[in-house]
Design an enzyme around this catalytic site. Structure first.
Site, PDB file in Angstrom:
ATOM      1  N   ASP A 146      -5.486  -6.520   6.032  1.00  0.00           N
ATOM      2  CA  ASP A 146      -6.695  -5.909   5.486  1.00  0.00           C
ATOM      3  C   ASP A 146      -7.705  -6.993   5.128  1.00  0.00           C
ATOM      4  O   ASP A 146      -8.905  -6.895   5.454  1.00  0.00           O
ATOM      5  CB  ASP A 146      -6.315  -5.088   4.253  1.00  0.00           C
ATOM      6  CG  ASP A 146      -7.423  -4.151   3.795  1.00  0.00           C
ATOM      7  OD1 ASP A 146      -8.468  -4.071   4.479  1.00  0.00           O
ATOM      8  OD2 ASP A 146      -7.255  -3.500   2.751  1.00  0.00           O
TER       9      ASP A 146
ATOM     10  N   LYS B 257       3.393 -15.011   3.179  1.00  0.00           N
ATOM     11  CA  LYS B 257       3.416 -15.775   1.925  1.00  0.00           C
ATOM     12  C   LYS B 257       4.883 -16.076   1.620  1.00  0.00           C
ATOM     13  O   LYS B 257       5.419 -15.748   0.555  1.00  0.00           O
ATOM     14  CB  LYS B 257       2.748 -14.969   0.808  1.00  0.00           C
ATOM     15  CG  LYS B 257       2.497 -15.754  -0.485  1.00  0.00           C
ATOM     16  CD  LYS B 257       1.531 -16.899  -0.325  1.00  0.00           C
ATOM     17  CE  LYS B 257       1.263 -17.575  -1.683  1.00  0.00           C
ATOM     18  NZ  LYS B 257       0.503 -18.830  -1.532  1.00  0.00           N
TER      19      LYS B 257
ATOM     20  N   ASP C 100      -3.045 -17.936   2.169  1.00  0.00           N
ATOM     21  CA  ASP C 100      -4.121 -18.667   1.498  1.00  0.00           C
ATOM     22  C   ASP C 100      -4.671 -19.778   2.394  1.00  0.00           C
ATOM     23  O   ASP C 100      -5.881 -20.008   2.453  1.00  0.00           O
ATOM     24  CB  ASP C 100      -3.677 -19.214   0.141  1.00  0.00           C
ATOM     25  CG  ASP C 100      -2.258 -19.762   0.142  1.00  0.00           C
ATOM     26  OD1 ASP C 100      -1.587 -19.718   1.187  1.00  0.00           O
ATOM     27  OD2 ASP C 100      -1.811 -20.227  -0.921  1.00  0.00           O
TER      28      ASP C 100
ATOM     29  N   TYR D 239       0.816  -1.213   0.000  1.00  0.00           N
ATOM     30  CA  TYR D 239       0.000   0.000   0.000  1.00  0.00           C
ATOM     31  C   TYR D 239       0.852   1.266   0.000  1.00  0.00           C
ATOM     32  O   TYR D 239       0.409   2.325  -0.436  1.00  0.00           O
ATOM     33  CB  TYR D 239      -0.934   0.021   1.211  1.00  0.00           C
ATOM     34  CG  TYR D 239      -2.079  -0.972   1.157  1.00  0.00           C
ATOM     35  CD1 TYR D 239      -2.435  -1.610  -0.021  1.00  0.00           C
ATOM     36  CD2 TYR D 239      -2.808  -1.274   2.296  1.00  0.00           C
ATOM     37  CE1 TYR D 239      -3.472  -2.515  -0.072  1.00  0.00           C
ATOM     38  CE2 TYR D 239      -3.858  -2.184   2.257  1.00  0.00           C
ATOM     39  CZ  TYR D 239      -4.179  -2.798   1.070  1.00  0.00           C
ATOM     40  OH  TYR D 239      -5.218  -3.697   1.037  1.00  0.00           O
TER      41      TYR D 239
ATOM     42  N   ASP E 197     -11.062  -8.366   7.544  1.00  0.00           N
ATOM     43  CA  ASP E 197     -12.401  -8.291   6.941  1.00  0.00           C
ATOM     44  C   ASP E 197     -13.118  -9.628   7.048  1.00  0.00           C
ATOM     45  O   ASP E 197     -14.335  -9.678   7.259  1.00  0.00           O
ATOM     46  CB  ASP E 197     -12.305  -7.865   5.471  1.00  0.00           C
ATOM     47  CG  ASP E 197     -12.202  -6.359   5.306  1.00  0.00           C
ATOM     48  OD1 ASP E 197     -12.268  -5.647   6.324  1.00  0.00           O
ATOM     49  OD2 ASP E 197     -12.056  -5.890   4.166  1.00  0.00           O
TER      50      ASP E 197
END
Length: 360
Positions: A247, A191, A223, A145, A251
């Site tokens: 993020d 990851k 994942d 970001y 959520d």
């Protein structure tokens, strides 16, 4: 000791739910013989008519002169985003205050109440039938970001993800300290099978783990993480994530309690002035109707007492009062269903009920 709190209700339902949070804080103030100094400020669309600015200098000065920030929500109707009052309102408000305070760590607790399991999208065979909570800790200042974003040609695009050891070490320490205060179990999300930033992330977390031998650290690929949260969320307690993954993961966990109206949050920065706000938005469609759920704002206030002022007993009193209200069957519209023993209430009545349970 006087505790200076900047109160920024913002827009939409912000004013209504903030009034209930302040009502609860004043009840706690009396019960525990505390001393709060509340100073209100304007931000978002609420500041525009007077200042033609979403985050005016007067509010910035208030923020920097406070011990903690209790924030509501900002933003206007979807169909009015082109109007000057609402154009870039959220970016100019919440992103600017994050930058001003140097906020780097975000806490998103997801409390699952057994009384609200009908609103959880997962079956009780998966969630179980007792209360539990997942705490997602998200790094806010680095990652993709905040890297370079460009379109070298009309047919190509580039977004750069970057992390440094110092930034990761800061959130790692915070996450391990949080785990020490809870179940002493920490899950780090990355990851690392593909991304070099994730390999550094895992390396720093594993190094930090040596300082906390009591904490069990588990590294999970992002994942697999989202799969496991759906298959067996109860196995997790504290989850630490880089910015992008946090993020997404936060959520996902936010839907488990059944309503955003139940979710407070906190953001911590390098100026020792921390921000507390509901996870939901300004909900302009229900503003002024007296039906908004104030619990997210009230739980944000509880987090403020716990983290900024270290008032554990006072914070516990608020959270226990919310739990009692859930047991007693009072519900705002977002968590109500026609069922024996449940009563539909408005914003003010919910705040009153929580205050009443603090008095017990």
């Amino acid at each position: 000791m006087m505790m200076k709190i900047a109160v920024l209700p913002g827009d939409g339902i912000g004013e209504e739910v903030m009034k209930e949070a302040l009502k609860v804080l004043k009840k706690v103030e009396a019960k525990f013989n505390l001393h709060f100094d509340f100073t209100h400020g304007l931000i978002g669309g609420a500041a525009w008519p007077q200042y033609k600015n979403h985050f005016p200098q007067e509010t910035q000065d208030l923020v920097l002169d406070s011990d903690a920030i209790l924030f509501g929500s900002v933003g206007g109707p979807v169909d009015a985003q082109s109007e000057p009052k609402w154009k870039d309102c959220e970016k100019n408000s919440i992103l600017s205050i994050r930058k001003l305070l140097g906020l780097t760590v975000n806490l998103r607790p997801a409390p699952i109440y057994k009384e609200l399991l009908d609103f959880c999208p997962l079956k009780t065979e998966i969630t179980g039938t007792e209360n539990f909570e997942i705490l997602v800790i998200r790094e806010l200042s680095g990652g993709i970001y905040f890297g370079e974003h460009s379109r070298p040609t009309v047919d190509t695009a580039k977004d750069v993800a970057e992390y440094d050891r110092k930034t990761i070490a800061h959130i790692a320490k915070f996450a391990f300290e949080s785990a020490m205060k809870r179940s002493k179990k920490l899950t780090s999300v990355d990851k690392a099978n593909v991304l070099e930033t994730s390999r550094l992330w895992r390396e720093v977390f594993e190094d930090t783990a040596k300082e906390y031998p009591e904490v069990k650290l588990e590294n999970v690929l992002v994942d697999n993480m989202v799969q496991q949260l759906v298959k067996n969320p109860r196995q997790f307690d504290v989850i630490a994530c880089p910015n992008l993954f946090g993020d997404i993961v936060s959520d996902l966990t936010s839907v488990l309690p059944g309503s955003l109206g139940m979710l407070g949050s906190a953001s911590f920065g390098n100026k020792n002035i921390h921000l507390y706000e509901p996870s939901g938005g300004s909900a302009p469609d229900i503003a002024g109707k007296g039906i908004a759920n104030p619990i997210a704002q009230i739980l944000s206030a509880s987090m403020m007492l716990r983290h900024s002022f270290h008032l554990v007993d006072a914070a516990d009193a608020i959270e226990n009062a919310v739990s009692e209200v859930m047991k007693n069957g009072l519900r705002t519209g977002d968590i109500y269903q026609k069922k024996e023993g449940l009563k539909l209430v408005g914003t003010v009545e919910m705040g009153d009920a929580i205050c009443a349970n603090i008095s017990l």
